[in-house]
Design a protein around this motif. Structure first.
Motif, mmCIF file in Angstrom:
data_model
loop_
_atom_site.group_PDB
_atom_site.id
_atom_site.type_symbol
_atom_site.label_atom_id
_atom_site.label_comp_id
_atom_site.label_asym_id
_atom_site.label_seq_id
_atom_site.Cartn_x
_atom_site.Cartn_y
_atom_site.Cartn_z
ATOM 1 N N TYR A 186 -52.969 -94.717 -2.343
ATOM 2 C CA TYR A 186 -53.179 -94.067 -3.639
ATOM 3 C C TYR A 186 -53.400 -92.558 -3.471
ATOM 4 C CZ TYR A 186 -53.664 -98.614 -5.980
ATOM 5 O OH TYR A 186 -53.440 -99.865 -6.500
ATOM 6 N N THR A 187 -54.150 -92.188 -2.464
ATOM 7 C CA THR A 187 -54.387 -90.767 -2.202
ATOM 8 C C THR A 187 -53.082 -90.048 -1.902
ATOM 9 O OG1 THR A 187 -56.625 -91.170 -1.368
ATOM 10 C CG2 THR A 187 -55.552 -89.142 -0.650
ATOM 11 N N GLU A 188 -52.237 -90.661 -1.094
ATOM 12 C CA GLU A 188 -50.965 -90.046 -0.695
ATOM 13 C C GLU A 188 -50.023 -89.864 -1.887
ATOM 14 O OE1 GLU A 188 -51.589 -92.252 3.575
ATOM 15 O OE2 GLU A 188 -50.212 -93.088 2.091
ATOM 16 N N ILE A 189 -49.921 -90.890 -2.727
ATOM 17 C CA ILE A 189 -49.049 -90.783 -3.895
ATOM 18 C C ILE A 189 -49.567 -89.718 -4.854
ATOM 19 C CG2 ILE A 189 -48.174 -92.002 -5.921
ATOM 20 C CD1 ILE A 189 -46.802 -92.808 -3.345
ATOM 21 N N HIS A 190 -50.873 -89.721 -5.086
ATOM 22 C CA HIS A 190 -51.420 -88.729 -6.015
ATOM 23 C C HIS A 190 -51.243 -87.321 -5.467
ATOM 24 C CE1 HIS A 190 -54.717 -88.182 -9.311
ATOM 25 N NE2 HIS A 190 -53.674 -87.406 -9.497
ATOM 26 N N TYR A 191 -51.386 -87.158 -4.168
ATOM 27 C CA TYR A 191 -51.157 -85.842 -3.567
ATOM 28 C C TYR A 191 -49.727 -85.371 -3.846
ATOM 29 C CZ TYR A 191 -50.840 -82.061 -0.176
ATOM 30 O OH TYR A 191 -50.654 -80.826 0.407
ATOM 31 N N ALA A 192 -48.766 -86.271 -3.678
ATOM 32 C CA ALA A 192 -47.363 -85.911 -3.907
ATOM 33 C C ALA A 192 -47.122 -85.540 -5.367
ATOM 34 C CB ALA A 192 -46.459 -87.063 -3.485
ATOM 35 N N VAL A 193 -47.733 -86.279 -6.280
ATOM 36 C CA VAL A 193 -47.593 -85.949 -7.707
ATOM 37 C C VAL A 193 -48.121 -84.547 -7.974
ATOM 38 C CG1 VAL A 193 -48.373 -86.528 -10.031
ATOM 39 C CG2 VAL A 193 -47.703 -88.352 -8.465
ATOM 40 N N GLU A 194 -49.302 -84.254 -7.473
ATOM 41 C CA GLU A 194 -49.898 -82.947 -7.732
ATOM 42 C C GLU A 194 -49.135 -81.819 -7.052
ATOM 43 O OE1 GLU A 194 -53.937 -83.600 -6.488
ATOM 44 O OE2 GLU A 194 -54.554 -84.130 -8.536
ATOM 45 N N ALA A 195 -48.449 -82.130 -5.960
ATOM 46 C CA ALA A 195 -47.670 -81.105 -5.259
ATOM 47 C C ALA A 195 -46.339 -80.824 -5.946
ATOM 48 C CB ALA A 195 -47.420 -81.541 -3.815
ATOM 49 N N LEU A 196 -45.702 -81.854 -6.504
ATOM 50 C CA LEU A 196 -44.318 -81.726 -6.959
ATOM 51 C C LEU A 196 -44.162 -81.599 -8.479
ATOM 52 C CD1 LEU A 196 -42.724 -84.418 -4.619
ATOM 53 C CD2 LEU A 196 -42.887 -81.947 -4.244
ATOM 54 N N GLU A 197 -44.975 -82.300 -9.241
ATOM 55 C CA GLU A 197 -44.808 -82.278 -10.700
ATOM 56 C C GLU A 197 -44.950 -80.882 -11.297
ATOM 57 O OE1 GLU A 197 -44.038 -83.755 -14.549
ATOM 58 O OE2 GLU A 197 -43.903 -84.870 -12.662
ATOM 59 N N PRO A 198 -45.850 -80.020 -10.796
ATOM 60 C CA PRO A 198 -45.970 -78.690 -11.401
ATOM 61 C C PRO A 198 -44.779 -77.769 -11.148
ATOM 62 C CG PRO A 198 -48.007 -79.307 -10.277
ATOM 63 C CD PRO A 198 -46.955 -80.280 -9.849
ATOM 64 N N LEU A 199 -43.881 -78.120 -10.238
ATOM 65 C CA LEU A 199 -42.734 -77.257 -9.973
ATOM 66 C C LEU A 199 -41.875 -77.113 -11.221
ATOM 67 C CD1 LEU A 199 -41.636 -78.616 -6.474
ATOM 68 C CD2 LEU A 199 -42.873 -76.491 -6.953
ATOM 69 N N ALA A 200 -41.351 -75.918 -11.423
ATOM 70 C CA ALA A 200 -40.500 -75.667 -12.593
ATOM 71 C C ALA A 200 -39.266 -76.562 -12.534
ATOM 72 C CB ALA A 200 -40.082 -74.198 -12.622
ATOM 73 N N GLY A 201 -39.038 -77.336 -13.589
ATOM 74 C CA GLY A 201 -37.841 -78.156 -13.655
ATOM 75 C C GLY A 201 -37.908 -79.466 -12.908
ATOM 76 N N THR A 202 -39.067 -79.830 -12.353
ATOM 77 C CA THR A 202 -39.173 -81.068 -11.581
ATOM 78 C C THR A 202 -39.924 -82.129 -12.371
ATOM 79 O OG1 THR A 202 -39.108 -79.951 -9.448
ATOM 80 C CG2 THR A 202 -40.135 -82.111 -9.495
ATOM 81 N N LYS A 203 -39.371 -83.345 -12.362
ATOM 82 C CA LYS A 203 -40.043 -84.511 -12.927
ATOM 83 C C LYS A 203 -40.280 -85.515 -11.805
ATOM 84 C CE LYS A 203 -38.492 -84.708 -17.758
ATOM 85 N NZ LYS A 203 -37.864 -85.604 -18.764
ATOM 86 N N VAL A 204 -41.468 -86.096 -11.781
ATOM 87 C CA VAL A 204 -41.832 -87.067 -10.756
ATOM 88 C C VAL A 204 -42.078 -88.417 -11.424
ATOM 89 C CG1 VAL A 204 -43.481 -87.677 -8.952
ATOM 90 C CG2 VAL A 204 -42.845 -85.273 -9.303
ATOM 91 N N TYR A 205 -41.467 -89.459 -10.855
ATOM 92 C CA TYR A 205 -41.620 -90.823 -11.366
ATOM 93 C C TYR A 205 -42.208 -91.701 -10.265
ATOM 94 C CZ TYR A 205 -38.610 -89.191 -15.145
ATOM 95 O OH TYR A 205 -38.076 -88.485 -16.207
ATOM 96 N N LEU A 206 -43.151 -92.580 -10.654
ATOM 97 C CA LEU A 206 -43.859 -93.435 -9.712
ATOM 98 C C LEU A 206 -43.320 -94.868 -9.761
ATOM 99 C CD1 LEU A 206 -47.588 -92.323 -10.160
ATOM 100 C CD2 LEU A 206 -45.727 -91.214 -8.920
ATOM 101 N N ASP A 207 -43.608 -95.593 -8.714
ATOM 102 C CA ASP A 207 -43.083 -96.947 -8.524
ATOM 103 C C ASP A 207 -43.789 -97.962 -9.423
ATOM 104 O OD1 ASP A 207 -41.927 -99.263 -7.330
ATOM 105 O OD2 ASP A 207 -43.677 -99.418 -6.006
ATOM 106 N N ALA A 208 -43.003 -98.688 -10.222
ATOM 107 C CA ALA A 208 -43.537 -99.798 -11.018
ATOM 108 C C ALA A 208 -42.791 -101.091 -10.729
ATOM 109 C CB ALA A 208 -43.491 -99.458 -12.507
ATOM 110 N N GLY A 209 -42.088 -101.155 -9.612
ATOM 111 C CA GLY A 209 -41.412 -102.391 -9.230
ATOM 112 C C GLY A 209 -40.312 -102.762 -10.198
ATOM 113 N N HIS A 210 -40.321 -104.002 -10.659
ATOM 114 C CA HIS A 210 -39.336 -104.449 -11.656
ATOM 115 C C HIS A 210 -39.907 -105.629 -12.420
ATOM 116 C CE1 HIS A 210 -38.247 -107.919 -9.138
ATOM 117 N NE2 HIS A 210 -38.107 -107.088 -8.106
ATOM 118 N N SER A 211 -39.190 -106.063 -13.420
ATOM 119 C CA SER A 211 -39.689 -107.044 -14.377
ATOM 120 C C SER A 211 -39.814 -108.443 -13.812
ATOM 121 C CB SER A 211 -38.773 -107.070 -15.606
ATOM 122 O OG SER A 211 -37.405 -107.106 -15.204
ATOM 123 N N GLY A 212 -39.241 -108.696 -12.652
ATOM 124 C CA GLY A 212 -39.371 -109.995 -12.021
ATOM 125 C C GLY A 212 -40.428 -110.027 -10.940
ATOM 126 N N TRP A 213 -41.284 -109.007 -10.902
ATOM 127 C CA TRP A 213 -42.255 -108.881 -9.815
ATOM 128 C C TRP A 213 -43.667 -108.917 -10.387
ATOM 129 C CZ3 TRP A 213 -41.231 -104.625 -5.540
ATOM 130 C CH2 TRP A 213 -42.019 -104.891 -4.404
#
Length: 401
Positions: A186-213
């Motif tokens: 969780y720490t690693e993913i949140h670090y990546a979000v905070e590092a990349l999402e603020p970049l101009a023009g960048t969108k970050v999407y996180l893993d939610a698996g799929h509907s059969g999981w």
């Protein structure tokens, strides 16, 4: 191609390649659009980026042409000319920084939006087919810092660590009694979000698996713990085969539950994908009043879901591995940013169609895949037979009839 071919053969192959390219371009979707960030900031018009094809895909095309299988060659070529993600895993920070910079620069030159799939989380894939990743949190954070420098101020959509939240260390017995590896995840993913999402023009999407999981009630707390509040949204169906309609409903339920919990509600109270649809919609109408523009959006991987999921034969395999190179699948909807769904930002080809999921033995001693009668290529290697299956069974069709 051999060093010496007849002039007639050369002309035939050239004409066939040209025909294939025209066919591919004829079915390529119009991608021009203006994407919006949740805060209302506009991006410039963008086409989704098409990276260079797998070299073995090009070899397959040439081989098909040599054998006079022109329509198959056209199909594989059309598949490789369709916008797809660029994957980054392993490699040093210097290597990934240079490679990411080259991709986003090339995409910007072509006025295109690159999709970057980052796949280097420690404990990746629970040491299964795609095992690997950074050695520890500090190494991972340095790698993410390099990705950030590589992107810079150029637009990018980031698919952050497939399977990282749907397959936590705790899910596969890889954690210790204190749960320290899952906490680190969780720490690693949140670090990546905070590092990349603020970049101009960048969108970050996180893993939610799929509907059969995972159920909605299970995946929403994981997304919250990983920092979904600071990200653009989440992704579904990476390298899997669930249908578009099933994913759209699952995504809506997750987005709605995230909105509900953001106002103090409990994820356990949310309807999940196993509820009757009318009951679930009634609950949403009564409890979720957030406008779609203010909710977390999602993207889906449609690269191989044209025929939906594979149903293994009953009682045959102890572990059917329905996710692993299932037979008879087809390419799905072409990538687009114009989805017609206010919560669905894009349909993307994230998994590179034609690249193997791994050497699937389905609970048998192997080495053959019992559904195919021969060993599958290693994970990520080009799978010529599957590439043709995906082309032949594409839905909608890849080439005009």
């Amino acid at each position: 191609m051999p060093a010496r071919v007849s002039a007639r053969t050369a002309r035939t192959l050239t004409a066939a390649v040209a025909t294939a390219a025209l066919a591919a371009l004829a079915v390529a979707p119009a991608q021009a659009t203006t994407a919006h960030r949740p805060g209302g900031e506009r991006r410039p018009p963008a086409a989704l980026y098409t990276p260079p094809a797998n070299a073995d895909a090009n070899r397959q095309i040439v081989d098909l042409l040599r054998h006079g299988k022109l329509r198959d060659a056209a199909g594989v070529l059309a598949m490789t000319l369709t916008p797809q993600a660029v994957w980054y895993g392993d490699g040093t920070p210097a290597q990934v920084e240079s490679s990411v910079r080259a991709t986003v620069t090339d995409a910007a030159r072509k006025h295109a939006l690159p999709v970057l799939a980052l796949y280097n989380i420690p404990g990746r894939d629970c040491a299964q087919y795609s095992a690997g990743g950074a050695a520890n949190t500090a190494e991972y954070e340095a790698w993410i810092d390099a990705v950030r420098r590589g992107i810079g101020d150029r637009p990018a959509t980031v698919i952050l660590e497939p399977d990282s939240l749907a397959l936590l260390p705790a899910d596969c017995g890889a954690d210790d009694a204190q749960g320290s590896l899952t906490a680190a995840r969780y720490t690693e993913i949140h670090y990546a979000v905070e590092a990349l999402e603020p970049l101009a023009g960048t969108k970050v999407y996180l893993d939610a698996g799929h509907s059969g999981w995972h159920s909605v009630n299970d995946i929403v707390p994981r997304l919250a713990e990983a920092g979904i509040a600071d990200a653009s949204g989440f992704f579904l169906n990476i390298s899997n085969y669930r249908s578009d309609s099933e994913l759209a409903w699952y995504g809506k339920l997750i987005s709605s539950c995230l909105a509900y919990t953001a106002t103090g509600g409990a994820a356990a109270d949310c309807p999940n994908q196993f509820w009757p649809v009318n009951d679930a919609q009634g609950w949403l109408d009564a409890h979720v009043h957030t406008a779609p523009s203010a909710m977390k959006h999602f993207v889906t991987d449609t690269s191989r879901n044209g025929q939906g999921p594979w149903t293994p034969p009953a009682g045959v395999y102890s572990d059917a591995q329905d996710w692993c190179n299932p037979p008879g699948r087809g390419l799905g909807a072409r990538p687009t940013l114009n989805t017609g769904d206010p919560l669905l930002d894009a349909k993307l080809w994230v998994k590179i169609p034609g690249e193997s999921d791994g050497q699937c033995t389905r609970g048998t001693a192997g080495p053959n895949d019992p559904e195919r009668g021969y060993p599958d290529p290693a994970a990520g290697a080009w799978f010529t037979q599957q590439a043709l299956e995906l082309v032949h069974d594409a839905n909608p069709p890849l080439l005009p009839h």
